[in-house]
Write an enzyme that holds these catalytic residues in place. Structure first.
Site, PDB file in Angstrom:
ATOM      1  N   ARG A 145       8.491  -9.686   3.111  1.00 17.56           N
ATOM      2  CA  ARG A 145       9.185  -9.327   4.360  1.00 17.56           C
ATOM      3  C   ARG A 145       8.407  -9.855   5.566  1.00 17.56           C
ATOM      4  O   ARG A 145       7.232 -10.207   5.433  1.00 17.56           O
ATOM      5  CB  ARG A 145       9.264  -7.792   4.463  1.00 17.56           C
ATOM      6  CG  ARG A 145       9.941  -7.160   3.259  1.00 17.56           C
ATOM      7  CD  ARG A 145       9.146  -5.938   2.780  1.00 17.56           C
ATOM      8  NE  ARG A 145       9.680  -5.430   1.511  1.00 17.56           N
ATOM      9  CZ  ARG A 145      10.674  -4.576   1.429  1.00 17.56           C
ATOM     10  NH1 ARG A 145      11.188  -4.074   2.525  1.00 17.56           N
ATOM     11  NH2 ARG A 145      11.142  -4.183   0.259  1.00 17.56           N
TER      12      ARG A 145
ATOM     13  N   ASP B 225      10.035  -4.492   8.625  1.00 14.25           N
ATOM     14  CA  ASP B 225       9.656  -4.347   7.213  1.00 14.25           C
ATOM     15  C   ASP B 225      10.890  -4.456   6.318  1.00 14.25           C
ATOM     16  O   ASP B 225      10.768  -4.496   5.097  1.00 14.25           O
ATOM     17  CB  ASP B 225       8.942  -3.011   6.970  1.00 14.25           C
ATOM     18  CG  ASP B 225       9.772  -1.832   7.424  1.00 14.25           C
ATOM     19  OD1 ASP B 225      10.099  -1.755   8.625  1.00 14.25           O
ATOM     20  OD2 ASP B 225      10.106  -0.967   6.583  1.00 14.25           O
TER      21      ASP B 225
ATOM     22  N   GLY C 100       4.239  -0.634   3.636  1.00 13.18           N
ATOM     23  CA  GLY C 100       4.058  -1.009   2.231  1.00 13.18           C
ATOM     24  C   GLY C 100       5.143  -0.434   1.334  1.00 13.18           C
ATOM     25  O   GLY C 100       5.980   0.345   1.766  1.00 13.18           O
TER      26      GLY C 100
ATOM     27  N   LYS D 215      12.977   0.586  -7.679  1.00 17.21           N
ATOM     28  CA  LYS D 215      12.947   1.405  -6.462  1.00 17.21           C
ATOM     29  C   LYS D 215      13.182   2.851  -6.887  1.00 17.21           C
ATOM     30  O   LYS D 215      14.216   3.166  -7.484  1.00 17.21           O
ATOM     31  CB  LYS D 215      14.031   0.944  -5.487  1.00 17.21           C
ATOM     32  CG  LYS D 215      13.990   1.693  -4.154  1.00 17.21           C
ATOM     33  CD  LYS D 215      14.794   0.972  -3.106  1.00 17.21           C
ATOM     34  CE  LYS D 215      14.901   1.776  -1.811  1.00 17.21           C
ATOM     35  NZ  LYS D 215      15.714   1.066  -0.814  1.00 17.21           N
TER      36      LYS D 215
ATOM     37  N   ASP E 211       7.397  10.977  -1.626  1.00 20.81           N
ATOM     38  CA  ASP E 211       7.213  11.153  -3.070  1.00 20.81           C
ATOM     39  C   ASP E 211       7.427   9.901  -3.913  1.00 20.81           C
ATOM     40  O   ASP E 211       7.210   9.920  -5.127  1.00 20.81           O
ATOM     41  CB  ASP E 211       8.133  12.277  -3.579  1.00 20.81           C
ATOM     42  CG  ASP E 211       9.596  12.014  -3.238  1.00 20.81           C
ATOM     43  OD1 ASP E 211       9.922  10.871  -2.845  1.00 20.81           O
ATOM     44  OD2 ASP E 211      10.413  12.936  -3.375  1.00 20.81           O
ATOM     45  N   GLY E 212       7.893   8.826  -3.305  1.00 26.09           N
ATOM     46  CA  GLY E 212       8.102   7.597  -4.082  1.00 26.09           C
ATOM     47  C   GLY E 212       9.355   7.605  -4.934  1.00 26.09           C
ATOM     48  O   GLY E 212       9.579   6.693  -5.734  1.00 26.09           O
TER      49      GLY E 212
ATOM     50  N   ARG F 145       7.922   3.288  -2.316  1.00 25.95           N
ATOM     51  CA  ARG F 145       8.652   3.713  -3.520  1.00 25.95           C
ATOM     52  C   ARG F 145       9.286   2.529  -4.230  1.00 25.95           C
ATOM     53  O   ARG F 145      10.341   2.642  -4.865  1.00 25.95           O
ATOM     54  CB  ARG F 145       9.692   4.750  -3.178  1.00 25.95           C
ATOM     55  CG  ARG F 145      10.685   4.272  -2.166  1.00 25.95           C
ATOM     56  CD  ARG F 145      11.865   5.141  -2.231  1.00 25.95           C
ATOM     57  NE  ARG F 145      12.669   4.960  -1.042  1.00 25.95           N
ATOM     58  CZ  ARG F 145      13.735   5.668  -0.809  1.00 25.95           C
ATOM     59  NH1 ARG F 145      14.093   6.596  -1.665  1.00 25.95           N
ATOM     60  NH2 ARG F 145      14.425   5.457   0.258  1.00 25.95           N
TER      61      ARG F 145
HETATM   62  P1  AMP Z   1      12.648   2.308   4.848  1.00 27.47           P
HETATM   63  O1  AMP Z   1      13.056   2.974   6.124  1.00 27.47           O
HETATM   64  O2  AMP Z   1      13.409   2.751   3.642  1.00 27.47           O
HETATM   65  O3  AMP Z   1      12.571   0.837   4.962  1.00 27.47           O
HETATM   66  O4  AMP Z   1      11.163   2.815   4.537  1.00 27.47           O
HETATM   67  C1  AMP Z   1      10.107   2.674   5.437  1.00 27.47           C
HETATM   68  C2  AMP Z   1       8.808   2.932   4.712  1.00 27.47           C
HETATM   69  O5  AMP Z   1       8.800   4.235   4.126  1.00 27.47           O
HETATM   70  C3  AMP Z   1       8.517   1.967   3.582  1.00 27.47           C
HETATM   71  O6  AMP Z   1       7.137   1.766   3.546  1.00 27.47           O
HETATM   72  C4  AMP Z   1       8.984   2.722   2.367  1.00 27.47           C
HETATM   73  O7  AMP Z   1       8.360   2.292   1.197  1.00 27.47           O
HETATM   74  C5  AMP Z   1       8.585   4.149   2.735  1.00 27.47           C
HETATM   75  N1  AMP Z   1       9.426   5.151   2.051  1.00 27.47           N
HETATM   76  C6  AMP Z   1      10.720   5.440   2.273  1.00 27.47           C
HETATM   77  N2  AMP Z   1      11.135   6.425   1.458  1.00 27.47           N
HETATM   78  C7  AMP Z   1      10.073   6.773   0.688  1.00 27.47           C
HETATM   79  C8  AMP Z   1       9.854   7.735  -0.357  1.00 27.47           C
HETATM   80  N3  AMP Z   1      10.796   8.545  -0.794  1.00 27.47           N
HETATM   81  N4  AMP Z   1       8.612   7.775  -0.899  1.00 27.47           N
HETATM   82  C9  AMP Z   1       7.639   6.964  -0.478  1.00 27.47           C
HETATM   83  N5  AMP Z   1       7.772   6.068   0.481  1.00 27.47           N
HETATM   84  C10 AMP Z   1       8.972   5.962   1.068  1.00 27.47           C
HETATM   85 MG    MG Z   2      12.113  -0.599   3.809  1.00 27.60          MG
END
Ligand code: AMP
Ligand code: MG
Length: 546
Positions: free
Chosen positions: A220, A291, A120, A143, A155-156, A123
């Protein structure tokens, strides 16, 4: 019909939006799809819903660091609107406009080949959908504007370095003509975010930032996978019908279940096109998890991506992927196919038989090969790869690129200057390519003769086809960029933004606006990667920490 229909929309012909209060939203996603009934912002598994409503976390002192003039224009904003301090506040998530309906998507995904369950928007927070100047819906999505129900343990937030990289690369890719999500703005939050950049036990505060991304859809592969994995066929169907109506409206009249197969077939083709374009310009996504695959075939989620300097199909920028190199440059076409298979599996419950999906999936390789051949022909300045000789030239040029450490981008531009006319001394003919070598001293007689052999064959073919040098150079320079967002260039802009101000970001964006043009006063941006950047973090290696 998809859409709330309650608000007038902007569309073409409308006067520019000169006040943020005039912005209108037509939120199709949130009006058509089931919402998570829980509106409290706590981490959870969300069942039977496509999204959760969640407000962005206000930033202490939002400051606009950069914006895309093209996106300001596309969204119908008056160019002066960016100087309104409220612009920074809105696109940091500190101020909501009337009609916005902030929400985070629920999706799952396969990460590095394994099912990861619910992921999901951890962030990302979509603010709402506008209608652009062309009448196309565009979702505005922040973002780094704080946690959502999908943030799991994180932390988002997002740091300045990764936000600069996402902002610049989105726009650079668009100017290169590669399908991509766009970026409207980059806003510094004024806050600090703790990150362990190399995952080596050294967490440190870094400046925070928020990028406003823009795309007709942020759906996605993983949006479908999550419902299939839970056996929630009803929500899966609702989502598929929504996506078809919103983004594949030419399929609306098609009977089910055939329309789901047709939808998948189109995703197969646009994904093949996207990956082919990555290979053309030397882009490595770095985290091709399902994703991070857009159903519109847009490049999405700029994290530890990288650009090929020296041509090496085995290179991956992502340190998290260093051991297996699943997502290295040369495997991207095969990974895309694997990801498409996951999407096919996710759509299967809507169709109930595998045949149509399998046929569409089987179409991936021929579709990719056809696109690749057309792309390589254009790179070489040939009308097509019509003969065995042409096809050998297309594979041969990639072998030449690997003989010694050779800069991919410089090589293709120099190849355009190679004379094809008869009676030229072979040594003289290959001379322009020398500019592309990282270590000219390492070039042996063997390398020289292999390169010459290729070039003589290439020149002979061009002569046989009667292709004039000048016209060929012009055509090649329209597909072989002179300027790409080399990893070290982005890093220099980040260093400069961290120490001083955002000026270098705007300058770099400006260069990337015309990637195929000669820009004589900006030659340094087209130079080979300097030696210091060979091993520097951020230039050659990136982690997922962002
Ligand atoms: P990504 O590898 O960036 O595609 O992220 C994979 C998952 O981790 C997705 O669900 C992102 O929303 C979540 N995510 C990545 N970085 C953060 C963050 N700093 N805070 C919260 N969720 C994150
Ligand atoms: Mg992602």
């Amino acid at each position: 019909m998809v859409g709330s229909g309650a608000e007038p929309v902007v569309g073409s012909g409308a006067p520019p939006i000169s006040s943020l209060d005039e912005v209108r939203f037509d939120n199709r996603f949130t009006s058509a799809l089931p919402a998570d009934p829980d509106t409290v912002n706590h981490r959870r598994q969300v069942i039977g819903a496509c999204y959760s409503r969640v407000a962005p976390t206000p930033a202490p002192t939002p400051q606009l660091l950069a914006h895309s003039a093209e996106m300001v224009d596309l969204l119908g904003f008056d160019p002066d609107l960016v100087s309104d301090p409220r612009f920074a506040a809105v696109f940091a998530g500190s101020t909501l406009l009337d009609g916005m309906d902030p929400h985070a998507h629920c999706y799952g995904g396969h990460q590095f080949g394994s099912w990861a369950g619910q992921l999901g928007d951890g962030r990302a927070i979509a603010l709402g959908e506008m209608v652009d100047r062309n009448g196309q819906h565009q979702t505005l999505q922040l973002k780094g504007a704080g946690p959502t129900p999908y943030s799991r343990t994180a932390d988002g937030l997002a740091v300045l370095r990764s936000s600069v990289r996402e902002f610049l690369c989105s726009e650079a890719m668009a100017h290169l003509g590669v399908p991509t999500t766009r970026a409207l703005s980059l806003v510094g939050t004024g806050d600090f975010v703790i990150r362990d950049m190399l995952y080596d036990g050294n967490p440190a505060p870094e400046p925070g930032a928020v990028v406003c991304r823009v795309a007709p859809s942020f759906v996605r592969f993983g949006n479908f996978e999550i419902f299939a994995s839970r056996g929630d066929v009803e929500t899966l169907r609702t989502l598929a019908d929504f996506v078809i109506e919103a983004d594949f409206c030419h399929l609306v009249g098609e009977p089910a279940p055939g329309r789901y197969v047709q939808f998948f077939d189109e995703v197969v083709r646009s994904t093949a096109e996207m990956v082919c374009e990555w290979l053309r310009v030397g882009f490595v996504h770095g985290v091709m998890n399902t994703d991070n695959m857009s159903i519109l075939g847009l490049t999405i989620d700029y994290g530890p991506y990288g650009w090929i300097d020296n041509y090496d199909p085995d290179w991956t920028p992502n340190t998290t992927d260093a051991a297996h190199r699943r997502y290295r440059f040369g495997t991207q076409p095969a990974v895309a196919q694997w990801n498409l298979m996951q999407l096919a599996n996710a759509l299967y419950p809507l169709i109930g038989e595998a045949e149509g999906l399998q046929a569409a999936l089987d179409g991936y390789v021929p579709c990719f090969e056809q696109k690749w051949s057309a792309m390589m022909a254009r790179k070489l300045g040939l009308p097509g790869l019509d003969t065995d000789v042409d096809r050998e030239l297309a594979t041969g040029v990639l072998e030449v690129l690997r003989l010694v450490e050779t800069d991919m981008t410089v090589f293709w531009r120099r190849l355009a200057t190679v004379a094809a006319t008869g009676g030229v001394d072979p040594a003289e003919r290959v001379a322009p390519l020398a500019d592309a070598y990282y270590r000219p001293v390492e070039v042996t007689d063997g390398h020289r003769s292999a390169t010459s052999e290729f070039i003589e064959g290439y020149a002979a073919r061009l002569r046989a086809l009667g292709i004039a040098d000048e016209a060929r150079a012009e055509a090649m320079n329209r597909v072989n960029p002179k300027y790409v967002l080399r990893n070290y260039l982005a890093q220099l802009a980040i260093d400069s933004a961290t120490e001083g101000g955002p000026k270098a970001i705007g300058e770099l964006l400006d260069v990337m606006r015309r990637p195929y043009d000669e820009q004589p006063d900006r030659e340094s941006y087209a130079a080979l990667r300097p030696d210091w950047a060979r091993t520097r973090v951020g230039c050659s290696q990136l982690s997922c920490s962002s």
